[in-house]
Design an enzyme around this catalytic site. Structure first.
Site, PDB file in Angstrom:
ATOM      1  N   GLY A 199       0.834  -1.193   0.000  1.00  0.00           N
ATOM      2  CA  GLY A 199       0.000   0.000   0.000  1.00  0.00           C
ATOM      3  C   GLY A 199       0.868   1.242   0.000  1.00  0.00           C
ATOM      4  CG  ASN A 217      -0.598   8.097  -2.428  1.00  0.00           C
ATOM      5  OD1 ASN A 217       0.597   8.326  -2.390  1.00  0.00           O
ATOM      6  ND2 ASN A 217      -1.102   7.045  -3.078  1.00  0.00           N
ATOM      7  CG  HIS A 277       0.958   0.139   7.789  1.00  0.00           C
ATOM      8  ND1 HIS A 277       1.862  -0.093   8.808  1.00  0.00           N
ATOM      9  CD2 HIS A 277       1.622   0.886   6.871  1.00  0.00           C
ATOM     10  CE1 HIS A 277       3.013   0.484   8.516  1.00  0.00           C
ATOM     11  NE2 HIS A 277       2.897   1.077   7.338  1.00  0.00           N
ATOM     12  CD  GLU A 278      -0.340   1.828   3.536  1.00  0.00           C
ATOM     13  OE1 GLU A 278       0.190   2.948   3.631  1.00  0.00           O
ATOM     14  OE2 GLU A 278       0.329   0.774   3.455  1.00  0.00           O
ATOM     15  CE1 TYR A 313       6.436  -0.172   6.953  1.00  0.00           C
ATOM     16  CE2 TYR A 313       8.784  -0.498   6.508  1.00  0.00           C
ATOM     17  CZ  TYR A 313       7.525  -0.085   6.094  1.00  0.00           C
ATOM     18  OH  TYR A 313       7.340   0.409   4.825  1.00  0.00           O
ATOM     19  NE  ARG A 339       2.688  -6.495  -0.432  1.00  0.00           N
ATOM     20  CZ  ARG A 339       1.926  -6.774   0.633  1.00  0.00           C
ATOM     21  NH1 ARG A 339       0.976  -7.702   0.540  1.00  0.00           N
ATOM     22  NH2 ARG A 339       2.109  -6.135   1.780  1.00  0.00           N
TER      23      ARG A 339
END
Length: 502
Positions: free
Chosen positions: A159, A162, A185-186, A283, A452
């Site tokens: 992800g 933005n 998380h985003e 992280y 990914r």
């Protein structure tokens, strides 16, 4: 149909248009996109409207760039009133449709792309609840909307946060709502990363650590993510998330054993491509740091500290020293109780980091240890397991293991056929490292279907590190055949892996 999009993380904002190439700067912008009328545009900004093509610029300046042909074309206009770091500018154009999943959220994606919109709407139907929980923990959500765009499989990240338009890989749609953890998380970046940003990449952990804490909750973002997940999906899911993160942290510290500088939270990245050293460390070590502080002072005091931190530094870019000064000012004596210098500037994992403890985590690790003596879990023991439980189990199995034992495990649980790519990739890594050449077709198929980097990096790495020449030849051939389907960032990462080992 192809879906043209921007991806400016981490070094490329200036490639799109003139802007400062540093997260220390912040910009506001307006955008007018001239596109074919059968397409739609999305931008990480407020949508002003869609209408006929107008003259571009003030008093017709730059009008010639629009061209004379306007028939069959429309203009979409967007405005971003809040100041953002340049790398968060985002846009995409294509045959885009949407589904409403909440008061502040729509899911966008290509219409007719295998039912992805319907699947995404089901997977992310709890997004509004996560937003409200984030507001309870960290204060008001400052960005208006929190929309999601599901991108084609070549998107190299899970992800991208933005503001107003999060980008997602389609592989987070798993059918069991666990993909919502990536959304959490985003979302957590809405406070840590977007609202408060690291001044440069030496302080990247400040963006990512709070997210991990919320989900069970990437440094700041990982903390925040895990706290959100803890409330929305329960403490056991949060503990699983921490357990997977703990395993990833240990794995990446081992990966950088010859370059220990990059196991520090604050590290020197001069003349280093961030994509070459991207790892779980900012992280998960960042999360561990915040978790250590929370355990020392207690959650109520830590929550109070977090809210004050976010309120004080919102819409600013800061460095690690600023955070530490603020911590010591607001938690007097903390530097006497925790060795802050070891956590921030030390290599590896500090001795006072916490391995997660929970019933489900302990059970999974225990069953993985039993595999060493030839025992596989029974159907009853794993009856309620989902993707995260299996991922943690597989990641804790010894590598290599006996090939016959690995094959028998797959015959019972069918990992190579899993629709969950985290589970499938975890198993294929085990199979490759154990010399199970019968799974090479599954490895090839996976590498040609996914883009990914979370999947590409470990699979290519285990292939080229294998003592088998067949594995190395497979890695080289598959990349030659699949590279044009990968995003340029992913191409560069795989090229680096191959160049190092072949």
């Amino acid at each position: 149909m192809a879906l043209p999009l921007t991806n400016l993380f981490q070094l490329t904002p200036f490639c799109l248009h003139p802007m400062p190439d540093t997260p220390a700067a912040r910009i506001r912008f307006s955008a007018r996109l001239n596109i074919p009328e059968e397409l739609s545009a999305v931008v990480g900004a407020r949508h002003v409207g869609r209408g006929p093509v107008r003259k571009l610029g003030i008093n017709g300046v730059l009008e010639e760039m629009w061209g004379e042909e306007v028939e069959g074309r429309v203009e979409e206009e967007f405005e971003m009133e809040e100041p953002i770091p340049p790398y968060l500018f985002a846009m995409a154009v294509g045959g885009i449709g949407w589904r409403k999943v909440g008061e502040r959220t729509r899911v966008y994606g290509e219409e007719g792309a295998g039912g992805v919109l319907e699947s995404a709407a089901r997977e992310f139907e709890g997004t509004e609840e996560m937003i409200r929980e984030g507001e309870r923990l960290f204060g008001e959500y400052k960005w208006g909307r929190f929309d999601l765009l599901v991108l084609p499989p070549s998107f190299p990240y899970g992800g991208m946060e933005n503001p107003r338009m999060v980008f997602l890989t389609p592989f987070v749609i798993k059918g069991d709502a666990t993909g919502a953890q990536v959304v959490a998380h985003e979302l957590a970046h809405s406070w840590t990363g977007n609202l408060i940003t690291n001044k440069n990449n030496e302080h990247f952990w400040l963006n990512e650590v709070c997210q991990a804490f919320v989900a069970s909750i990437h440094g700041f973002t990982t903390y925040a993510e895990r706290r959100i997940i803890e409330v929305v999906q329960g403490p056991e899911k949060a503990a699983l998330n921490i357990g997977i993160g703990w395993r990833g942290l240990n794995s990446d510290v081992e990966r950088f054993k010859d370059r220990m500088e990059f196991t520090k939270l604050r590290n020197n990245q001069e003349e280093v491509d961030p994509d070459d050293i991207y790892s779980a460390i900012p992280y998960e070590k960042g999360f561990q740091f915040l978790w250590r502080i929370e355990c020392q002072i207690g959650r109520p005091k830590f929550d109070e500290f977090l809210k004050k931190y976010i309120a004080t530094f919102k819409f600013q870019s800061i460095d690690t020293e600023t955070f530490l000064d603020f911590l010591k000012e607001n938690v007097p004596g903390i530097e006497k109780e925790i060795d802050l210098d070891t956590w921030v500037n030390g290599t590896g994992i500090p001795p006072d980091a916490y391995e997660p403890v929970s019933n489900i985590y302990n059970k999974i690790v225990s069953l993985a240890n039993d595999f060493k003596s030839g025992r596989m879990p029974s159907e009853d023991e794993v009856a309620d397991w989902q993707g995260q439980e299996w991922e943690l189990y597989l990641e804790n199995l010894p590598k290599p293991s006996e090939a016959a034992q690995v094959t028998a495990l797959d015959e019972r649980f069918r990992f190579a056929e899993s629709k969950n790519n985290e589970v499938k990739v975890a198993f294929l890594k085990l199979a490759i490292s154990s010399g199970c050449t019968g799974y090479y077709k599954d490895v090839e198929k996976t590498l040609k279907e996914v883009g990914r980097m979370m999947y590409l990096r470990p699979l290519y790495t285990v292939l080229v590190q294998s003592p088998s020449d067949k594995a190395k030849i497979l890695a080289k051939r598959v990349f030659e055949e699949a590279r044009n389907s990968y995003h340029p960032i992913a191409q560069g990462v795989v090229e680096s892996i191959l160049a190092k080992h072949l």
